[in-house]
Write a protein that holds these residues in place. Structure first.
Motif, mmCIF file in Angstrom:
data_model
loop_
_atom_site.group_PDB
_atom_site.id
_atom_site.type_symbol
_atom_site.label_atom_id
_atom_site.label_comp_id
_atom_site.label_asym_id
_atom_site.label_seq_id
_atom_site.Cartn_x
_atom_site.Cartn_y
_atom_site.Cartn_z
ATOM 1 N N SER A 367 0.823 -1.211 0.000
ATOM 2 C CA SER A 367 0.000 0.000 0.000
ATOM 3 C C SER A 367 0.861 1.268 0.000
ATOM 4 C CB SER A 367 -0.934 0.007 1.211
ATOM 5 O OG SER A 367 -0.179 -0.038 2.420
ATOM 6 N N LYS A 368 2.025 1.174 0.620
ATOM 7 C CA LYS A 368 2.880 2.363 0.695
ATOM 8 C C LYS A 368 3.726 2.550 -0.550
ATOM 9 C CE LYS A 368 5.733 4.918 3.883
ATOM 10 N NZ LYS A 368 6.239 5.018 5.266
ATOM 11 N N TYR A 369 4.152 1.425 -1.159
ATOM 12 C CA TYR A 369 4.999 1.506 -2.361
ATOM 13 C C TYR A 369 4.386 0.691 -3.488
ATOM 14 C CZ TYR A 369 8.344 2.948 1.243
ATOM 15 O OH TYR A 369 8.964 3.573 2.296
ATOM 16 N N PRO A 370 3.255 1.112 -4.048
ATOM 17 C CA PRO A 370 2.667 0.348 -5.159
ATOM 18 C C PRO A 370 3.598 0.349 -6.372
ATOM 19 C CG PRO A 370 1.569 2.468 -4.865
ATOM 20 C CD PRO A 370 2.470 2.300 -3.698
ATOM 21 N N ILE A 371 3.418 -0.654 -7.197
ATOM 22 C CA ILE A 371 4.269 -0.801 -8.389
ATOM 23 C C ILE A 371 4.153 0.457 -9.264
ATOM 24 C CG2 ILE A 371 4.591 -2.113 -10.516
ATOM 25 C CD1 ILE A 371 3.703 -4.594 -8.948
ATOM 26 N N GLY A 372 5.302 0.947 -9.694
ATOM 27 C CA GLY A 372 5.360 2.154 -10.506
ATOM 28 C C GLY A 372 5.694 3.393 -9.693
ATOM 29 N N THR A 373 5.701 3.268 -8.345
ATOM 30 C CA THR A 373 5.997 4.428 -7.507
ATOM 31 C C THR A 373 7.470 4.813 -7.624
ATOM 32 O OG1 THR A 373 4.335 3.687 -5.914
ATOM 33 C CG2 THR A 373 5.924 5.317 -5.145
ATOM 34 N N ARG A 374 7.706 6.113 -7.706
ATOM 35 C CA ARG A 374 9.089 6.612 -7.668
ATOM 36 C C ARG A 374 9.470 6.804 -6.201
ATOM 37 N NH1 ARG A 374 10.653 9.420 -12.802
ATOM 38 N NH2 ARG A 374 12.193 10.556 -11.564
ATOM 39 N N ILE A 375 10.587 6.226 -5.801
ATOM 40 C CA ILE A 375 11.024 6.313 -4.409
ATOM 41 C C ILE A 375 12.415 6.934 -4.360
ATOM 42 C CG2 ILE A 375 9.643 4.359 -3.647
ATOM 43 C CD1 ILE A 375 13.370 3.896 -4.030
ATOM 44 N N GLU A 376 12.802 7.339 -3.167
ATOM 45 C CA GLU A 376 14.149 7.864 -2.955
ATOM 46 C C GLU A 376 14.743 7.180 -1.721
ATOM 47 O OE1 GLU A 376 15.283 11.895 -1.270
ATOM 48 O OE2 GLU A 376 15.695 12.217 -3.428
ATOM 49 N N GLY A 377 15.996 6.797 -1.806
ATOM 50 C CA GLY A 377 16.670 6.135 -0.681
ATOM 51 C C GLY A 377 18.176 6.221 -0.819
ATOM 52 N N LYS A 378 18.858 5.643 0.161
ATOM 53 C CA LYS A 378 20.321 5.636 0.138
ATOM 54 C C LYS A 378 20.836 4.245 -0.216
ATOM 55 C CE LYS A 378 21.526 9.314 3.375
ATOM 56 N NZ LYS A 378 22.268 9.648 4.629
ATOM 57 N N VAL A 379 21.900 4.228 -1.015
ATOM 58 C CA VAL A 379 22.535 2.952 -1.356
ATOM 59 C C VAL A 379 23.193 2.381 -0.091
ATOM 60 C CG1 VAL A 379 24.288 1.789 -2.734
ATOM 61 C CG2 VAL A 379 22.939 3.672 -3.718
ATOM 62 N N LYS A 380 22.746 1.190 0.327
ATOM 63 C CA LYS A 380 23.261 0.592 1.563
ATOM 64 C C LYS A 380 24.427 -0.352 1.292
ATOM 65 C CE LYS A 380 20.431 -0.138 4.898
ATOM 66 N NZ LYS A 380 19.369 -0.686 5.761
ATOM 67 N N ALA A 387 22.491 -3.179 -6.594
ATOM 68 C CA ALA A 387 22.660 -2.237 -5.489
ATOM 69 C C ALA A 387 21.423 -2.295 -4.592
ATOM 70 C CB ALA A 387 22.866 -0.826 -6.021
ATOM 71 N N PHE A 388 21.649 -2.435 -3.249
ATOM 72 C CA PHE A 388 20.553 -2.438 -2.291
ATOM 73 C C PHE A 388 20.321 -1.010 -1.800
ATOM 74 C CE2 PHE A 388 21.683 -6.910 -2.131
ATOM 75 C CZ PHE A 388 20.426 -7.519 -2.079
ATOM 76 N N VAL A 389 19.058 -0.616 -1.860
ATOM 77 C CA VAL A 389 18.675 0.739 -1.476
ATOM 78 C C VAL A 389 17.757 0.662 -0.262
ATOM 79 C CG1 VAL A 389 17.544 2.874 -2.197
ATOM 80 C CG2 VAL A 389 18.875 1.524 -3.849
ATOM 81 N N GLY A 390 18.111 1.392 0.807
ATOM 82 C CA GLY A 390 17.307 1.396 2.020
ATOM 83 C C GLY A 390 16.203 2.424 1.942
ATOM 84 N N LEU A 391 14.954 1.962 2.250
ATOM 85 C CA LEU A 391 13.809 2.856 2.264
ATOM 86 C C LEU A 391 13.388 3.096 3.713
ATOM 87 C CD1 LEU A 391 11.812 1.185 -0.640
ATOM 88 C CD2 LEU A 391 13.605 2.902 -0.766
ATOM 89 N N ASP A 392 12.234 3.661 3.925
ATOM 90 C CA ASP A 392 11.733 3.888 5.272
ATOM 91 C C ASP A 392 11.413 2.561 5.960
ATOM 92 O OD1 ASP A 392 11.956 6.554 4.855
ATOM 93 O OD2 ASP A 392 9.865 6.841 4.240
ATOM 94 N N GLU A 393 11.492 2.559 7.318
ATOM 95 C CA GLU A 393 11.047 1.435 8.137
ATOM 96 C C GLU A 393 11.827 0.153 7.854
ATOM 97 O OE1 GLU A 393 7.060 1.413 6.900
ATOM 98 O OE2 GLU A 393 6.473 3.112 8.119
ATOM 99 N N GLY A 394 13.059 0.302 7.394
ATOM 100 C CA GLY A 394 13.917 -0.864 7.237
ATOM 101 C C GLY A 394 13.649 -1.700 6.009
ATOM 102 N N ILE A 395 12.880 -1.208 5.055
ATOM 103 C CA ILE A 395 12.622 -1.951 3.825
ATOM 104 C C ILE A 395 13.763 -1.680 2.848
ATOM 105 C CG2 ILE A 395 11.073 -2.245 1.865
ATOM 106 C CD1 ILE A 395 9.903 -3.280 4.399
ATOM 107 N N ASP A 396 14.373 -2.779 2.361
ATOM 108 C CA ASP A 396 15.442 -2.661 1.362
ATOM 109 C C ASP A 396 14.916 -3.089 0.000
ATOM 110 O OD1 ASP A 396 17.074 -1.885 3.370
ATOM 111 O OD2 ASP A 396 18.199 -3.765 3.523
ATOM 112 N N GLY A 397 15.291 -2.340 -1.012
ATOM 113 C CA GLY A 397 14.959 -2.703 -2.379
ATOM 114 C C GLY A 397 16.224 -2.944 -3.181
ATOM 115 N N LEU A 398 16.117 -3.773 -4.216
ATOM 116 C CA LEU A 398 17.285 -4.109 -5.036
ATOM 117 C C LEU A 398 17.118 -3.556 -6.440
ATOM 118 C CD1 LEU A 398 19.932 -5.684 -5.602
ATOM 119 C CD2 LEU A 398 18.489 -7.647 -6.248
ATOM 120 N N ILE A 399 18.128 -2.768 -6.852
ATOM 121 C CA ILE A 399 18.224 -2.362 -8.264
ATOM 122 C C ILE A 399 19.158 -3.366 -8.922
ATOM 123 C CG2 ILE A 399 18.875 -0.563 -9.899
ATOM 124 C CD1 ILE A 399 18.518 1.494 -7.684
#
Length: 571
Positions: A367-380, A387-399
């Motif tokens: 609900s917070k990050y639906p597909i297609g959402t543009r997000i911003e984070g730091k490369v962890k 590259a793993f990118v850290g989002l809010d609340e400890g969620i990591d995403g992979l590029i």
């Protein structure tokens, strides 16, 4: 009767009387003890009648002050006859020597009968202690106690029962032992204890010695081992946490081996096993509180109650998945809240989770990050594949490396990103079950393969670029705009024996002919051979144009080359 006869009779009467007079005295010998009666008391002497022709004198200093005060005429004394007549004809007596003689007789009697005597420790001397048992006696260090005594000075002034183990009156030598009596007492206690000892029995004892693995308990002449694992249902770091030497304790006899004499004791067995009702007390899903009692590389042990511990695995401490060691989250002694994940009473194991006491951020990620959402984070972190990118609340995403550029061949994520760098990305896919979030970097811009690249790079055109990679099957050329094209080995125009890496180096300038543009596969096929043939044909055409006669041979060669390229693509 004649005068001579009368004189002889008188002489006989005097001799007889003298003999009779001598017989009235005791048969006394010097160096012996006899009994006498006090007939007079002076300031410095005590006059004693022992039935001899004269009284004996004993110096007052041979009597104790208290004894001298209580002494009176008529009292009877044991005295030692030193001399029946000295140079002055006096009878010489000694109470002091009589007392010592009497003591020695008593000591020899005790020695023969193997009886004990009380001895007062007077002083510490080399090899042991000096003891007063009426006379000075030697107590060797090895005979003081059953075990070595560290504080010998602490014994001075104390009185103990002892046994004479060696005596020599003539030399005035007496050796005593306290250990002999202690051993006899211990043996009697041991026999009494062993006669009644049985498994399951509760018995009183005293802590005799403490080791790293347990405590030895004196049960009465015999020792039993209370192992550290049998001290408490809870965790015990060291036996000294529970006992001190000399403590009185009631223990249970767990095992008694009559052949070896070994006795195993237990303390925790006096109370019920707390694991008996663990499943009912801590059902799965229950929230519990406990104290962290131990840390390992893989988790933290939490004491729920004495004897019951649960393990919080490092993977169950936080939803962030960043906990490399439990010490980064908890410390020994911390009170923590956790949820019961699993209970195994047979193995005495409870699995706990700390992160389960807080909302799972993955429940809200869709609900917070639906597909297609543009997000911003730091490369962890950077890996070979992305590259793993850290989002809010400890969620990591992979590029993933394949989603970093539409046109450029990325060999490693470090070509575009650095750790700690702020980046934007697009949410591509969400796998809640596996807790994976796929991000795209190239998706921030429009795909140039939709129309830009096909319109810019057309089949038949020439293209220039630099060698970006040399492989066994061909050469990658980076064209303008970061688009890569491939010159297949069959299109390199080299002799079959030639090697690509010998002819082409990275960053070499290369011009080639576009022979295929595949929008679906996002590939551009180039031909160096066709480019060379076209160049030769132009030169020939220019020559013949100057001469006024066209030549068709190079046209046929170019057609054959394109036919071979099409066959290679099919393969």
């Amino acid at each position: 009767m004649s005068t001579v006869s009368k004189s002889s009779e008188q002489q006989l009467d005097r001799n007889a009387l003298a003999a009779l007079y001598e017989e009235t005295f005791k048969n006394l010998e010097e160096g012996t003890i006899t009994e006498g009666r006090v007939v007079a008391l002076t300031k410095d002497k005590v006059v004693v009648d022992i039935g001899y022709k004269s009284e004996g004198m004993i110096p007052s200093d041979q009597f104790a002050a208290e004894e001298l005060q209580q002494l009176k005429v008529g009292d009877r004394l044991q005295v030692y006859i030193e001399e029946c007549e000295d140079a002055d004809g006096n009878l010489v007596l000694s109470k002091e020597k009589a007392d010592k003689m009497k003591i020695w007789e008593e000591l020899e009697k005790l020695y023969k009968e193997e009886k004990s005597i009380d001895g007062k420790v007077v002083s510490r001397i080399k090899g042991g202690m000096m003891v007063d048992i009426g006379v000075k006696a030697f107590l060797p260090g090895s005979q003081i106690d059953l075990h070595p005594v560290r504080d010998l000075d602490g014994l001075v002034g104390r009185t103990f029962p002892m046994k004479i183990i060696k005596i020599n009156h003539r030399r005035g030598n007496v050796v005593v032992s306290r250990r002999v009596l202690l051993e006899e007492t211990r043996d009697k206690k041991r026999q009494s204890t062993l006669a009644t000892l049985k498994e399951g029995q509760l018995i009183q004892g005293m802590v005799k010695n403490i080791t790293d693995y347990g405590a030895f308990i004196d049960l009465g002449g015999i020792d039993g081992l209370l192992h550290i694992t049998d001290m408490s249902w809870g965790r015990v770091g060291h036996p000294s946490e529970m006992f001190n030497v000399g403590d009185r304790v009631e223990v249970s006899v767990l095992k008694y081996d009559r052949e070896t004499g070994r006795i195993s004791l237990g303390l925790k067995q006096k109370s019920a096993d707390p694991w008996t009702n663990v499943a009912g007390k801590y059902p799965i899903g229950t929230r519990v509180r406990g104290k962290v009692v131990s840390l390992t590389d893989y988790g933290a042990f939490v004491e729920l109650e004495p004897g019951v511990e649960g393990l919080v695995h490092v993977s169950e401490m936080s939803w962030t998945h960043e906990v490399r060691h439990p010490s980064r989250v908890v410390a020994i002694g911390d009170q923590v809240e956790a949820a019961v994940l699993n209970v195994d009473p047979a193995s005495r194991k409870i699995s706990l989770g700390m992160k389960q006491t807080a909302p799972n951020p993955w429940d809200m990620v869709e609900s917070k990050y639906p597909i297609g959402t543009r997000i911003e984070g730091k490369v962890k972190s950077l890996t070979d594949f992305g590259a793993f990118v850290g989002l809010d609340e400890g969620i990591d995403g992979l590029i993933h490396i394949s989603d970093m550029s539409w046109t450029k061949h990325i060999k490693h994520p470090s070509e575009l990103f650095k750790k700690g760098q702020k980046v934007e990305a697009v949410v591509l896919r969400i796998d809640k079950e596996k807790e994976r979030l796929s991000l795209g970097y190239k998706q921030l811009s429009r795909d140039p393969w939709d129309d830009e690249i096909p319109s810019r790079y057309r089949v038949g055109d020439s293209a220039a670029g630099k060698v970006s990679k040399v492989a066994d099957f061909g050469i990658f050329i980076e064209l303008d705009g970061g688009v890569e094209g491939l010159i297949h080995v069959s299109e390199a125009g080299l002799d079959p024996s030639a090697k690509l890496e010998e002819k082409f180096k990275l960053q070499d300038d290369v011009a080639a002919k576009i022979i295929k543009v595949d929008r679906d596969e996002r590939k551009i096929a180039l031909s160096l051979r066709d480019h060379q043939l076209d160049s030769e044909r132009r030169h020939v055409e220019e020559y013949h144009a100057a001469q006024g006669a066209p030549d068709q041979s190079l046209g046929r060669a170019a057609k054959q080359s394109r036919k071979r390229a099409a066959q290679d693509d099919d393969k």
